[in-house]
Design a protein around this motif. Structure first.
Motif, short mmCIF file in Angstrom:
data_model
loop_
_atom_site.label_atom_id
_atom_site.label_comp_id
_atom_site.label_asym_id
_atom_site.label_seq_id
_atom_site.Cartn_x
_atom_site.Cartn_y
_atom_site.Cartn_z
N GLY A 82 -55.56 -4.49 -58.94
CA GLY A 82 -55.38 -3.74 -60.19
C GLY A 82 -55.37 -2.24 -60.00
O GLY A 82 -55.03 -1.50 -60.93
N GLY A 83 -55.74 -1.74 -58.80
CA GLY A 83 -55.73 -0.30 -58.56
C GLY A 83 -54.31 0.24 -58.41
O GLY A 83 -53.36 -0.52 -58.24
N ASN A 84 -54.20 1.58 -58.49
CA ASN A 84 -52.89 2.23 -58.37
C ASN A 84 -52.81 3.01 -57.07
O ASN A 84 -53.78 3.68 -56.66
CB ASN A 84 -52.65 3.19 -59.54
N VAL A 85 -51.63 2.96 -56.43
CA VAL A 85 -51.45 3.64 -55.14
C VAL A 85 -50.15 4.44 -55.16
O VAL A 85 -49.13 3.98 -55.69
CB VAL A 85 -51.40 2.60 -53.99
N LEU A 86 -50.19 5.63 -54.57
CA LEU A 86 -49.01 6.45 -54.37
C LEU A 86 -48.70 6.48 -52.88
O LEU A 86 -49.57 6.81 -52.07
CB LEU A 86 -49.26 7.87 -54.87
N ILE A 87 -47.47 6.10 -52.50
CA ILE A 87 -47.07 6.07 -51.09
C ILE A 87 -46.29 7.34 -50.76
O ILE A 87 -45.36 7.71 -51.49
CB ILE A 87 -46.21 4.83 -50.78
N VAL A 88 -46.66 8.01 -49.68
CA VAL A 88 -46.02 9.28 -49.28
C VAL A 88 -45.46 9.11 -47.86
O VAL A 88 -46.20 8.80 -46.93
CB VAL A 88 -47.02 10.44 -49.31
N ILE A 89 -44.15 9.28 -47.72
CA ILE A 89 -43.50 9.16 -46.40
C ILE A 89 -42.47 10.26 -46.23
O ILE A 89 -42.19 11.02 -47.17
CB ILE A 89 -42.80 7.78 -46.24
N ARG A 90 -41.88 10.33 -45.03
CA ARG A 90 -40.73 11.19 -44.79
C ARG A 90 -39.45 10.36 -44.92
O ARG A 90 -39.54 9.13 -44.98
CB ARG A 90 -40.81 11.81 -43.38
N ASN A 91 -38.34 11.04 -44.95
CA ASN A 91 -37.07 10.31 -45.12
C ASN A 91 -36.50 9.93 -43.76
O ASN A 91 -35.47 10.45 -43.32
CB ASN A 91 -36.07 11.17 -45.91
N THR A 92 -37.16 9.01 -43.08
CA THR A 92 -36.69 8.52 -41.78
C THR A 92 -36.66 7.00 -41.81
O THR A 92 -37.33 6.37 -42.65
CB THR A 92 -37.59 8.98 -40.62
N VAL A 93 -35.93 6.41 -40.87
CA VAL A 93 -35.84 4.94 -40.82
C VAL A 93 -37.21 4.32 -40.57
O VAL A 93 -37.61 3.36 -41.23
CB VAL A 93 -34.86 4.51 -39.70
N GLY A 94 -37.96 4.89 -39.60
CA GLY A 94 -39.27 4.36 -39.28
C GLY A 94 -40.22 4.44 -40.45
O GLY A 94 -41.00 3.51 -40.72
#
Length: 465
Positions: free
Chosen positions: A63-75
Motif C-alpha cells: 500500500g506504500g507509494n514509491v518514486l523511481i528515479v533513473i537515467r535515460n539509458t538501456v541499463g
C-alpha cells in the motif's frame, strides 16, 4: 646455464606450448586485468531492481507509494522495469518513474509535496542517488517545506566487490567490439597458412560498408524490406569477393608477391570507397556541389539489428563470429580443402606434384579472406548505421596480430583456426585493458606492433631449434 637451455628447448618444442600457449597467455591477461580492476561495484541490473523492490516492500509494506528515479539509458530502463514489476508484485504502488534531469526530479517532488501525497520511498541506484534533490541535505529541506514527504527514504542496491573486467557487460563488450576483427582473422589465417599475406582487408571492409549503404539507400531507403537488406548486404560482400579474386589471380597467374599485390589493393580499395562516397554525396545534391568523404547514412532502422541487436541476451555479432569459426574449423579439419591449405603452405611445389590444385587453392583463400572482410564491412555498416569510407583503417595490423599471436606461422604450413580465435581475444583483452588504463589509440599501435614482432620472433626461435 646448460640446464636452463635444455629446459627452454623442451618448452618451445612441447605440444603444450604449441597448442595451448596462447590460451595460457589469455588466462594470464584476464587474471591480471581482474586483479587490477578489483573494486566496489554498484549494480544496475534486473537482479538489482528485484532486490531493491523487495527491500522497499519489507520497509514500507503493502500500500506504500514509491518514486523511481533513473537515467535515460538501456541499463537503467531494464533496472526500473524489474523494480516496478517487483513492487507491483508486492502490492506497492509506483507513483512515477522519472528519467529526466535533477531539475525535473525536484519539480516532480515539489508537485507531489504540494498535492499532499504521501511518499514512502525513492528507489534508484548509486548514480541516481547523486542527484541533488535526493541528497540528504536537500531532502531534509524538502521535507520541512512539504510535510507529506517526511519520512521518505532513498533505497539503492547493495554494493559488492568484484573485478570490473569480469563483469558480464564488460566481457560481452570486449568480444562484441572486436567481432569484426575476429571474423576477418578467419580468412587471414587461411592466407597465412599458405605462406601469403593480405594487407588489403581493412580497405576492402570499407568498400563493403559503402557499397551496402549505397545499395540500401537506392533500393529501399527507410522502408527497405528484409529481403532488400539481405540483397544489399550480399552486393557489398560480393564486391569484396571480386577484390579477393583479383588478389588471388595477381598472386598466382602473374606471380606478383602477395605483399605487393595486397598493398596495392589496399590503396585501390580505400580510394574506391572514398570515390563512391564522394560521388554518392554529390549525386544526392543533384550534382550541384562537390561531395564529401563522409559516411553514407542508412535510414532503414531495422538494418542496425545485425550490428546492435541481441539474441538470447548475446550480441548478434558474437553469435555470427562463433558460427563462422565453427564453420571454418569444420572446413579446415574435415575437408580436402583444409588439408590442401597446409600442404600448399608447407611446400607448394611438393603439393603440386602430389596433385593439389595449388593455383585454385591460393585464389580461393584470397577470395575467402576478402569475403570475411566483406562480412565485417556489413557488420560495421549495421553497427554505425552508415557506410563509412574510412572504416577499417589499420585493421590489417590487428588482424595479422590476432593470427600470429594465435600460433599461425608467417612462414606458412602451421596454424589452427581456434588458435586465431584465442589470438583475437588476446588482442581484444589487451585493447580493453589499454582503454581502461587511458592509453591513447595511437599509442596502442605501438603495443600491437611490438606484439606482432614478439610473436614472430618466438616463431622464428622455435623453428631454429
Amino acid at each position: 646455464m646448460k640446464a636452463f637451455s635444455q629446459m627452454q628447448d623442451r618448452l618451445l618444442r612441447s605440444n603444450f606450448v604449441a597448442n595451448y600457449g596462447s590460451v595460457f597467455v589469455l588466462i594470464l591477461l584476464c587474471a591480471y586485468y581482474s586483479y587490477m580492476t578489483y573494486g566496489e561495484q554498484q549494480p544496475i541490473s534486473e537482479a538489482a531492481g528485484v532486490e531493491v523492490g523487495n527491500t522497499i516492500s519489507d520497509s514500507i509494506g503493502p500500500g506504500g507509494n514509491v518514486l523511481i528515479v533513473i537515467r535515460n539509458t538501456v541499463g537503467d530502463r531494464e533496472f526500473a522495469t524489474a523494480l516496478e514489476k517487483q513492487l507491483k508484485k508486492n502490492q506497492v504502488e509506483v507513483l512515477d518513474t522519472l528519467s529526466g534531469s535533477p531539475a525535473d526530479l525536484r519539480k516532480a517532488m515539489e508537485e507531489i509535496g504540494a498535492a499532499g501525497k504521501s511518499l514512502g520511498a525513492i528507489a534508484t541506484h548509486h548514480a541516481g542517488a547523486q542527484f541533488g534533490p535526493i541528497r540528504r541535505e536537500s531532502l531534509d529541506k524538502l521535507q520541512e517545506t512539504y510535510p507529506s514527504l517526511s519520512g521518505v527514504e532513498v533505497f539503492i542496491p547493495k554494493s559488492y566487490y568484484w573485478p570490473t573486467f569480469l563483469t558480464r557487460e564488460n566481457l560481452l563488450n570486449v568480444v562484441n567490439q572486436n567481432a569484426d576483427v575476429a571474423i576477418i582473422a578467419i580468412g587471414m589465417t587461411m592466407v597465412i597458412i599458405t605462406a601469403g599475406i593480405d594487407l588489403s582487408v581493412g580497405s576492402i571492409l570499407a568498400v563493403s560498408a559503402v557499397v551496402t549503404a549505397i545499395a540500401l539507400q537506392s533500393l529501399g531507403g527507410a522502408n527497405a524490406s528484409v529481403m532488400t537488406m539481405a540483397f544489399c548486404a550480399f552486393l557489398g560482400v560480393f564486391a569484396c569477393l571480386l577484390c579477393g579474386l583479383f588478389n588471388g589471380v595477381m598472386v598466382t597467374f602473374f606471380r606478383v608477391p602477395a605483399f605487393i599485390v595486397t598493398l596495392a589493393a589496399m590503396m585501390i580499395a580505400r580510394g574506391v570507397a572514398l570515390i563512391l562516397a564522394v560521388r554518392y554525396q554529390s549525386y544526392l545534391s543533384g550534382g550541384t556541389t562537390e561531395g564529401t568523404p563522409e559516411a553514407i547514412k542508412i535510414t532503414a532502422q531495422s538494418f542496425s539489428t545485425l550490428g546492435n541487436g541481441e539474441f538470447l541476451s548475446i550480441p548478434i555479432p558474437i553469435l555470427l563470429m562463433l558460427g563462422l569459426y565453427a564453420l571454418a574449423h569444420y572446413v579446415m579439419s574435415h575437408t580436402a580443402f583444409g588439408r590442401y591449405l597446409y600442404a600448399v603452405g608447407g611446400n607448394a611445389e611438393a603439393a603440386r606434384l602430389s596433385g593439389v590444385p595449388v593455383t585454385a587453392v591460393l585464389i580461393a583463400v584470397y577470395a575467402i579472406c576478402a569475403t570475411m572482410a566483406g562480412i565485417g564491412g556489413v557488420v560495421d555498416a549495421s553497427r554505425f548505421e552508415g557506410g563509412r569510407p574510412n572504416a577499417g583503417e589499420l585493421y590489417e595490423l590487428q588482424v595479422i596480430a590476432a593470427v600470429v599471436v594465435g600460433g599461425t606461422s608467417l612462414a606458412g604450413g602451421e596454424g589452427r583456426i581456434f588458435g586465431t580465435l584465442t589470438g583475437a581475444m588476446i588482442i581484444a583483452v589487451i585493447q580493453n585493458g589499454l582503454n581502461m588504463a587511458g592509453v591513447k589509440s595511437y599509442e596502442q599501435k605501438v603495443v600491437f606492433g611490438l606484439l606482432i614482432l614478439g610473436a614472430v620472433v618466438i616463431d622464428q626461435f622455435k623453428k631454429r631449434r
